[in-house]
Design a protein around this motif. Structure first.
Motif, mmCIF file in Angstrom:
data_model
loop_
_atom_site.group_PDB
_atom_site.id
_atom_site.type_symbol
_atom_site.label_atom_id
_atom_site.label_comp_id
_atom_site.label_asym_id
_atom_site.label_seq_id
_atom_site.Cartn_x
_atom_site.Cartn_y
_atom_site.Cartn_z
ATOM 1 N N ARG A 161 0.910 -1.240 -0.192
ATOM 2 C CA ARG A 161 -0.082 -0.096 -0.075
ATOM 3 C C ARG A 161 0.805 1.303 -0.083
ATOM 4 N N ASN A 169 1.241 10.126 -3.947
ATOM 5 C CA ASN A 169 1.660 11.581 -3.392
ATOM 6 C C ASN A 169 2.877 11.230 -2.439
ATOM 7 N N ALA A 172 2.529 13.748 0.760
ATOM 8 C CA ALA A 172 1.489 13.290 1.476
ATOM 9 C C ALA A 172 1.731 12.252 2.327
ATOM 10 N N ARG A 174 4.625 10.943 3.158
ATOM 11 C CA ARG A 174 5.826 11.242 4.224
ATOM 12 C C ARG A 174 5.174 12.010 5.280
ATOM 13 N N SER A 176 2.352 11.946 6.577
ATOM 14 C CA SER A 176 1.440 11.221 7.279
ATOM 15 C C SER A 176 2.117 10.297 8.242
ATOM 16 N N GLY A 177 3.477 10.321 8.075
ATOM 17 C CA GLY A 177 4.191 9.335 9.145
ATOM 18 C C GLY A 177 4.676 7.935 8.618
ATOM 19 N N VAL A 178 4.397 7.873 7.171
ATOM 20 C CA VAL A 178 5.037 6.551 6.467
ATOM 21 C C VAL A 178 6.464 6.629 6.461
ATOM 22 N N ARG A 179 7.463 5.632 6.695
ATOM 23 C CA ARG A 179 8.633 5.639 6.591
ATOM 24 C C ARG A 179 8.981 5.629 4.902
ATOM 25 N N PRO B 323 8.316 13.053 10.377
ATOM 26 C CA PRO B 323 7.137 12.749 10.665
ATOM 27 C C PRO B 323 6.539 11.331 11.162
ATOM 28 N N ALA B 324 7.528 10.336 10.691
ATOM 29 C CA ALA B 324 7.135 9.007 11.152
ATOM 30 C C ALA B 324 7.620 8.818 12.732
ATOM 31 N N LEU B 327 4.923 10.316 14.560
ATOM 32 C CA LEU B 327 3.580 9.443 14.326
ATOM 33 C C LEU B 327 3.706 8.516 15.403
ATOM 34 N N GLU B 328 4.944 7.897 15.703
ATOM 35 C CA GLU B 328 5.204 6.832 16.756
ATOM 36 C C GLU B 328 4.576 7.314 17.877
ATOM 37 N N LEU B 333 -0.118 15.800 11.886
ATOM 38 C CA LEU B 333 -0.290 17.190 11.438
ATOM 39 C C LEU B 333 -1.023 17.022 10.166
ATOM 40 N N GLY B 342 -1.734 16.218 1.803
ATOM 41 C CA GLY B 342 -2.534 15.501 2.654
ATOM 42 C C GLY B 342 -3.003 14.370 2.137
ATOM 43 N N LEU B 343 -3.350 14.424 0.936
ATOM 44 C CA LEU B 343 -4.085 13.302 0.066
ATOM 45 C C LEU B 343 -3.382 12.889 -1.125
ATOM 46 N N ARG B 350 -10.583 4.524 1.437
ATOM 47 C CA ARG B 350 -10.273 3.454 2.122
ATOM 48 C C ARG B 350 -8.631 3.761 2.297
ATOM 49 N N ASP B 351 -7.708 3.753 1.041
ATOM 50 C CA ASP B 351 -6.176 3.698 1.042
ATOM 51 C C ASP B 351 -6.096 5.030 1.646
ATOM 52 N N LEU B 355 -3.801 4.720 5.350
ATOM 53 C CA LEU B 355 -2.466 5.069 5.018
ATOM 54 C C LEU B 355 -1.439 4.919 6.088
ATOM 55 N N ASN B 356 -1.842 5.599 7.117
ATOM 56 C CA ASN B 356 -0.591 5.264 8.104
ATOM 57 C C ASN B 356 -1.353 4.450 9.378
ATOM 58 N N LEU B 358 -2.204 1.067 8.927
ATOM 59 C CA LEU B 358 -2.058 -0.644 8.322
ATOM 60 C C LEU B 358 -1.667 -1.402 9.293
ATOM 61 N N GLU B 373 -10.020 -4.102 8.268
ATOM 62 C CA GLU B 373 -9.842 -2.552 7.963
ATOM 63 C C GLU B 373 -11.118 -1.753 7.134
ATOM 64 N N ARG B 410 -8.646 9.892 8.718
ATOM 65 C CA ARG B 410 -7.283 9.143 8.657
ATOM 66 C C ARG B 410 -6.793 9.386 10.213
ATOM 67 N N TRP B 411 -6.709 10.559 10.890
ATOM 68 C CA TRP B 411 -6.049 10.916 11.971
ATOM 69 C C TRP B 411 -7.079 10.360 13.191
#
Lengths: 288, 501
Positions: A161, A169, A172, A174, A176-179, B323-324, B327-328, B333, B342-343, B350-351, B355-356, B358, B373, B410-411
């Motif tokens: 995913r 994107n 977006a 990064r 959102s906190g994805v590595r 940002p990762a 998030l942890e 943000l 943002g998107l 759904r995806d 996104l963050n 999963l 999910e 999402r958040w």
């Protein structure tokens, strides 16, 4: 016309097509990951040659088979990871990075072999590229296994995913906190790995490690991915599409051959058909 | 009255939604006609039909009484229709003159006539009464300046019909006033304008007529001097709105500090700021556009590199390198520019929401549990009041308000302990705004810390427990209680405070 004679539609010919396609298809799996993430990997053809000659050379040098094979695959994985490192962590454009590593891998392969094919491989090594199981060529089985695995990874795991998300994107994703960097590194490593795997299959089929093998294979792999409906900018599409793309190209090659069309004209026709297919795909995407 | 533009019986269907049904819309020469409606009411779709981006399924488009069929944006432009979209269509690396004449450069024997173009551009800006640096890449200009470049470009095309899609959203009050002055000027020259805005006061100030859309239908067309705000809001939402701000309940005074930053500096030479936010507290970041609020927020989560001293989160020293990592720890943000940052517009709801998230659905060593999910997705869509045909719809097809709610959804799933909302209601209609305020309020009430960045003073005043006012990169004041007042905030944000003392 042989097509009308029925030769084309025999099981033997169809299996033949799939076998011919299998090497490009395996490379295209890795390419699918890279393109989905918004990048490109031009180094696959050279990596294929380097991995193929390395494994062949190590086998002849008397290394245990599993070590020689592992070394070939690891070499692809590492070169891919190097691509990923430069693209993801140093922010260099993938087309430039992989253009450079394409040259580096090709040169290393030539240096290692002195430019000569590595022949005299043990008989059992031919199993991978020439053997059959239940009447199906082993490269075809391997290809199907790789596609199944790739499909599972892409559509059913977080990593998959995230690959789509990065292509869709990157900013977006990064934020959102994805590595993102780690995922991109893995994408290129996968591409290096599948290229190396294809290299082993090719060496096995030829029973020889060819340092000049795989020239322009990157273009065939990209064509398969794009024919399969994945936009070159990434983010959308499926590895199943890549399989269909690779098979379509194979059927096309085979059909043109059987119709006795001049090989020079074949190249032209292939180009036109790829353009046409991409046009259709874009129009379809626009309408939805 | 002779109309320069008439749209009659316009209908447009997208997969899963009837975007417009049977819309009539007419525009007279020299008229400013406001188009009003909640997000998703069909304003943007109607305007995209007008400027040739979409083709209507039904209905006719007449310009000067003559039926036209635009196949693309160029044909509409050639017919005198120009659109200033919310997203500018300028090339950031080219200067104002090059942008204005892009694709229609003046040439003689194949060579560019730079001086002539420059002169024409200067004449255009003279006409607008607004000076823009002509030699700098437009990407380095302010948003307002870029917007005037867009307008100049439209005028250079001899546009007679000008569509302004939320032009005031990124502007300061003074810049907005200037835009209105320019609009009146153009009006006097006979240019007809469609004005889209969510600010009713602006509409009353500048428009003569208002057409209200709701759910793809035309609710009515009224003259500005025969209607009042309450009536308009009723037409828009189909009900009258109770106060849009939820009742503010202050967090307990002994609520623990969630984030405590002793010192943070974006770049060498920049002001050094200090801030903290408590659990259950909404900390407002006020200030004019470009005062450094968003940059500080991005610095906090490690997206921008900063120099910091003593950052504590929930009592523990933390690093927040990217940002990762944020998030942890539970810091999220929601970026200012939801489309760009943002998107993933092509991806499904759904995806985007997953996104963050999963990691929560892993089973069998890494595979996503699809059923789990989907259940979580549907729940957060409901919690955030997202209106969409299905969780598989591409986010890009939704209206601005619904897109923002998808980011929030999402958040919501993340159970973050600190959420930073950057302009959460930009370009969003009244009804959706109230819902977003409720969501933000509910989060704080549930014990999360919230930082709210907003250029809309009522929003800051209505929601924040404390307000940090920014000016030129520095927090110049932190207001609490009774001091949270629009005038006080403006004083500190504009530096008038210094001028007075």
């Amino acid at each position: 016309m042989s097509l009308a004679d029925g030769d084309f539609l025999t099981v033997a010919n169809l299996l033949n097509i799939v076998r011919q396609v299998s090497i490009n298809a395996v490379i295209a799996v890795g390419m699918t990951y890279v393109i989905l993430s918004g990048g490109i990997d031009l180094s696959v053809g050279s990596v294929l040659a380097l991995a193929g000659t390395l494994t062949a050379g190590l086998l002849i040098a008397g290394l245990p088979p599993y070590l020689a094979i592992a070394a070939g695959l690891a070499c692809g994985l590492l070169l891919g990871a190097l691509n990923g490192l430069l693209v993801a962590y140093l922010g260099m454009p993938s087309i430039i990075v992989t253009l450079a590593t394409m040259g580096i891998a090709r040169g290393l392969g030539l240096l290692y072999t002195g430019g000569y094919p590595v022949d005299g491989l043990p008989e059992w090594f031919g199993l991978l590229g020439r053997g059959k199981l239940l009447g199906i060529p082993n490269p075809v089985l391997l290809m199907l296994a790789i596609f199944a695995l790739a499909w599972l990874l892409l559509s059913r795991t977080a990593f998959g995913r995230h690959v789509y998300a990065i292509g869709g994107n990157e900013d977006a994703t990064r934020l959102s906190g994805v590595r993102v960097k780690r995922n991109k590194l893995m994408v290129y490593a996968i591409s290096g790995f599948t290229a190396a795997l294809a290299g082993l299959v090719l060496s096995s089929r030829l029973m020889s490690g060819q340092p000049s093998a795989g020239v322009s294979f990157e273009l065939d792999a990209i064509a398969a991915v794009v024919m399969g409906g994945i936009p070159i900018t990434g983010g959308r599409g499926s590895v199943i599409g890549t399989l269909i793309g690779a098979l379509t190209l194979g059927v096309l090659n085979n059909g043109l051959n059987m119709m006795g069309i001049s090989p020079y004209l074949q190249i032209v026709i292939r180009g036109v058909i790829i353009l046409f297919a991409i046009y259709i795909g874009r129009e379809r995407a626009r309408r939805t | 009255m002779p109309y320069v533009l008439e749209l009659t019986g316009i209908s447009k269907r997208f997969p899963g939604v009837q975007a417009l049904s049977g819309i009539d819309f007419a525009l007279a020469a020299g008229e400013v006609h406001a188009l009003l409606g909640e997000n998703g009411a069909g304003k943007s779709t109607l305007m995209k039909i007008l400027c040739g981006v979409y083709r209507p399924d039904e209905g006719r488009l007449l310009i000067d009484g003559e039926e036209r069929h635009f196949h693309d944006y160029r044909e509409a432009t050639a017919a005198g229709v120009a659109t200033i979209f919310q997203e500018f269509s300028l090339v950031p690396d080219l200067n104002a003159v090059e942008n204005i004449f892009l694709g229609r450069e003046l040439t003689r024997r194949g060579l560019l006539q730079k001086a002539a173009m420059r002169q024409r551009a200067m004449a255009l800006f003279d006409k607008l009464g607004y000076a823009v640096p002509l030699d700098r890449p437009v990407g380095t200009l302010s948003v307002a300046q870029q917007q005037f470049v867009e307008i100049a470009k439209a005028l250079s095309n001899d546009a007679r019909i000008l569509v302004l899609d939320e032009p005031t959203a990124p502007l300061t009050p003074e810049e907005t006033q200037h835009l209105f002055k320019v609009m009146r000027e153009l009006q006097a020259q006979g240019v007809a304008m469609v004005f889209i805005s969510h600010h009713l006061d602006e509409i009353f100030e500048v428009a003569q007529r208002i057409t209200v859309l709701r759910d793809g239908r035309k609710i009515g067309c009224v003259a500005t001097d025969e209607v009042d705000m309450n009536r308009l809001v009723e037409m828009m939402v189909g009900r009258s709105l109770e106060s849009s701000f939820p009742l503010r309940t202050p967090p307990p005074a002994d609520a623990p500090l969630m984030l405590d930053v002793e010192a943070i500096q974006l770049q060498r030479g920049d002001p050094v700021n200090q801030l903290h936010v408590r659990a259950g507290e909404i900390l407002g970041f006020a200030g004019v556009v470009g005062s450094g609020r968003s940059e500080l927020a991005l610095g906090l989560i490690g997206e921008l590199k900063t120099a910091r001293k003593q950052v504590r989160f929930d009592g523990k020293p933390v690093r927040l390198g990217d940002p990762a990592q944020a998030l942890e720890l539970g810091i999220g943000l929601l970026p200012e520019n939801r489309k760009a940052d943002g998107l993933i517009l092509d991806a499904s709801l759904r995806d985007n929401i997953s996104l963050n998230n999963l990691a929560k659905y892993r089973r069998f060593g890494g595979l996503i549990d699809g059923a789990k999910e989907m259940a979580a997705t549907l729940k957060s869509l409901a919690d955030a009041h997202v209106k969409a045909p299905s969780p598989h719809t591409a986010v890009g097809t939704l209206s601005g308000g619904n897109q923002q709610k998808v980011v929030i959804a999402r958040w919501l799933q993340q159970r973050c302990r600190l959420l930073i909302f950057d302009e959460p209601t930009r370009g969003i209609d009244v009804g959706a705004k109230a819902e977003i305020y409720q969501l933000i309020h509910a989060m704080a009430a549930a014990g999360h810390a919230v930082i709210l960045i907003s250029s809309e003073l009522p929003e800051i005043v209505g929601l924040s427990h404390r307000v940090a006012v920014f000016r030129q990169g520095a927090i110049t004041a932190t207001l609490e209680g009774e001091a949270i007042h629009p005038n006080q905030i403006m004083l500190h944000a504009t530096g008038a405070q210094h001028a007075l003392s």
